[in-house]
Write a protein that holds these residues in place. Structure first.
Motif, PDB file in Angstrom:
ATOM      1  N   UNK A 179      -5.995   8.628   8.518  1.00  0.00           N
ATOM      2  CA  UNK A 179      -5.136   9.530   7.765  1.00  0.00           C
ATOM      3  C   UNK A 179      -5.075  10.888   8.467  1.00  0.00           C
ATOM      4  N   UNK A 180      -3.843  11.410   8.614  1.00  0.00           N
ATOM      5  CA  UNK A 180      -3.675  12.699   9.296  1.00  0.00           C
ATOM      6  C   UNK A 180      -4.174  13.856   8.442  1.00  0.00           C
ATOM      7  N   UNK A 181      -4.307  13.591   7.183  1.00  0.00           N
ATOM      8  CA  UNK A 181      -4.704  14.664   6.284  1.00  0.00           C
ATOM      9  C   UNK A 181      -6.216  14.704   6.066  1.00  0.00           C
ATOM     10  N   UNK A 182      -6.822  13.573   5.719  1.00  0.00           N
ATOM     11  CA  UNK A 182      -8.262  13.589   5.409  1.00  0.00           C
ATOM     12  C   UNK A 182      -9.105  12.902   6.482  1.00  0.00           C
ATOM     13  N   UNK A 183      -8.443  12.195   7.439  1.00  0.00           N
ATOM     14  CA  UNK A 183      -9.187  11.565   8.522  1.00  0.00           C
ATOM     15  C   UNK A 183      -9.838  10.240   8.173  1.00  0.00           C
ATOM     16  N   UNK A 184      -9.649   9.813   6.935  1.00  0.00           N
ATOM     17  CA  UNK A 184     -10.205   8.530   6.517  1.00  0.00           C
ATOM     18  C   UNK A 184      -9.288   7.396   6.973  1.00  0.00           C
ATOM     19  N   UNK A 185      -9.863   6.196   7.181  1.00  0.00           N
ATOM     20  CA  UNK A 185      -9.011   5.066   7.578  1.00  0.00           C
ATOM     21  C   UNK A 185      -7.995   4.734   6.486  1.00  0.00           C
ATOM     22  N   UNK A 186      -6.774   4.446   6.924  1.00  0.00           N
ATOM     23  CA  UNK A 186      -5.729   4.066   5.984  1.00  0.00           C
ATOM     24  C   UNK A 186      -5.877   2.582   5.656  1.00  0.00           C
ATOM     25  N   UNK A 187      -5.626   2.239   4.415  1.00  0.00           N
ATOM     26  CA  UNK A 187      -5.690   0.847   3.964  1.00  0.00           C
ATOM     27  C   UNK A 187      -4.858  -0.057   4.891  1.00  0.00           C
ATOM     28  N   UNK A 188      -5.497  -1.063   5.509  1.00  0.00           N
ATOM     29  CA  UNK A 188      -4.777  -1.935   6.451  1.00  0.00           C
ATOM     30  C   UNK A 188      -3.529  -2.569   5.854  1.00  0.00           C
ATOM     31  N   UNK A 189      -3.571  -2.882   4.574  1.00  0.00           N
ATOM     32  CA  UNK A 189      -2.410  -3.491   3.922  1.00  0.00           C
ATOM     33  C   UNK A 189      -1.240  -2.507   3.947  1.00  0.00           C
ATOM     34  N   UNK A 190      -1.557  -1.230   3.782  1.00  0.00           N
ATOM     35  CA  UNK A 190      -0.522  -0.192   3.821  1.00  0.00           C
ATOM     36  C   UNK A 190       0.071  -0.106   5.224  1.00  0.00           C
ATOM     37  N   UNK A 191      -0.781  -0.183   6.231  1.00  0.00           N
ATOM     38  CA  UNK A 191      -0.308  -0.099   7.610  1.00  0.00           C
ATOM     39  C   UNK A 191       0.552  -1.305   7.985  1.00  0.00           C
ATOM     40  N   UNK A 192       0.174  -2.451   7.429  1.00  0.00           N
ATOM     41  CA  UNK A 192       0.973  -3.637   7.739  1.00  0.00           C
ATOM     42  C   UNK A 192       2.344  -3.538   7.103  1.00  0.00           C
ATOM     43  N   UNK A 193       2.400  -2.922   5.932  1.00  0.00           N
ATOM     44  CA  UNK A 193       3.686  -2.755   5.251  1.00  0.00           C
ATOM     45  C   UNK A 193       4.493  -1.635   5.890  1.00  0.00           C
ATOM     46  N   UNK A 194       3.805  -0.605   6.335  1.00  0.00           N
ATOM     47  CA  UNK A 194       4.472   0.572   6.904  1.00  0.00           C
ATOM     48  C   UNK A 194       3.676   1.048   8.123  1.00  0.00           C
ATOM     49  N   UNK A 195       3.945   0.450   9.283  1.00  0.00           N
ATOM     50  CA  UNK A 195       3.126   0.732  10.470  1.00  0.00           C
ATOM     51  C   UNK A 195       3.121   2.205  10.890  1.00  0.00           C
ATOM     52  N   UNK A 196       4.197   2.939  10.536  1.00  0.00           N
ATOM     53  CA  UNK A 196       4.232   4.335  10.972  1.00  0.00           C
ATOM     54  C   UNK A 196       3.663   5.289   9.919  1.00  0.00           C
ATOM     55  N   UNK A 197       2.953   4.735   8.940  1.00  0.00           N
ATOM     56  CA  UNK A 197       2.335   5.582   7.917  1.00  0.00           C
ATOM     57  C   UNK A 197       1.336   6.538   8.570  1.00  0.00           C
ATOM     58  N   UNK A 198       1.366   7.792   8.141  1.00  0.00           N
ATOM     59  CA  UNK A 198       0.475   8.779   8.746  1.00  0.00           C
ATOM     60  C   UNK A 198      -0.606   9.233   7.779  1.00  0.00           C
ATOM     61  N   UNK A 199      -0.456   8.864   6.528  1.00  0.00           N
ATOM     62  CA  UNK A 199      -1.426   9.314   5.531  1.00  0.00           C
ATOM     63  C   UNK A 199      -1.874   8.171   4.642  1.00  0.00           C
ATOM     64  N   UNK A 200      -3.090   8.291   4.127  1.00  0.00           N
ATOM     65  CA  UNK A 200      -3.578   7.286   3.194  1.00  0.00           C
ATOM     66  C   UNK A 200      -2.858   7.471   1.860  1.00  0.00           C
ATOM     67  N   UNK A 201      -2.990   6.488   1.029  1.00  0.00           N
ATOM     68  CA  UNK A 201      -2.284   6.489  -0.248  1.00  0.00           C
ATOM     69  C   UNK A 201      -2.576   7.740  -1.074  1.00  0.00           C
ATOM     70  N   UNK A 202      -3.849   8.131  -1.151  1.00  0.00           N
ATOM     71  CA  UNK A 202      -4.184   9.239  -2.042  1.00  0.00           C
ATOM     72  C   UNK A 202      -3.644  10.567  -1.508  1.00  0.00           C
ATOM     73  N   UNK A 203      -3.680  10.762  -0.169  1.00  0.00           N
ATOM     74  CA  UNK A 203      -3.126  11.995   0.399  1.00  0.00           C
ATOM     75  C   UNK A 203      -1.609  12.023   0.222  1.00  0.00           C
ATOM     76  N   UNK A 204      -1.002  10.860   0.393  1.00  0.00           N
ATOM     77  CA  UNK A 204       0.451  10.746   0.238  1.00  0.00           C
ATOM     78  C   UNK A 204       0.826  11.103  -1.196  1.00  0.00           C
TER      79      UNK A 204
END
Ligand SMILES: [Zn+2]
Length: 122
Positions: free
Chosen positions: A87-112
């Motif tokens: 995650x560009x905001x908190x630095x935590x790994x983004x949920x892989x399922x989220x990345x598979x759905x949206x490969x260009x995601x830059x933030x984790x769900x909670x930061x988003x």
């Protein structure tokens, strides 16, 4: 996330990058309004309205492609740096399922979610 999944996502992003670049090139190469100048003198106003609408559509489309392309390029750059999936905001790994759905995601769900809430508040 496994390396295999990451590799698949990277390949997908590379494919997207290629597809978007081609779309953009095609869009910029074709100029439909130029070839249709010779119309009937009647309905000129209508024609102009159509051309304006077309131009707006093209601009909106071009912007959409550019936005997507920027996201894809950004994601590919992170692969190079080895920070992809964080995650560009908190630095935590983004949920892989989220990345598979949206490969260009830059933030984790909670930061988003936080960002969306802040944006709405303004
Ligand atoms: Zn985050």
């Amino acid at each position: 996330m496994t390396t295999t999944n990451l590799k698949i996502i990277q390949l997908r992003l590379e494919k997207d990058h290629k597809r978007l670049t081609e779309q953009l090139e095609q869009l910029r190469a074709s100029r439909p309004t130029e070839n249709r100048r010779e119309g009937s003198p009647f309905g000129k106003r209508e024609e102009e309205a159509t051309e304006t609408a077309e131009l707006e559509n093209r601009m909106a489309l071009e912007k959409r492609i550019l936005d997507q392309l920027a996201g894809v390029k950004n994601a590919l750059k992170k692969f190079e740096k080895g920070t992809y999936g964080l995650c560009e905001s908190c630095g935590e790994p983004i949920d892989p399922a989220r990345l598979e759905a949206l490969p260009q995601a830059t933030m984790c769900m909670s930061c988003k979610a936080t960002q969306a809430k802040n944006a709405k508040g303004k």
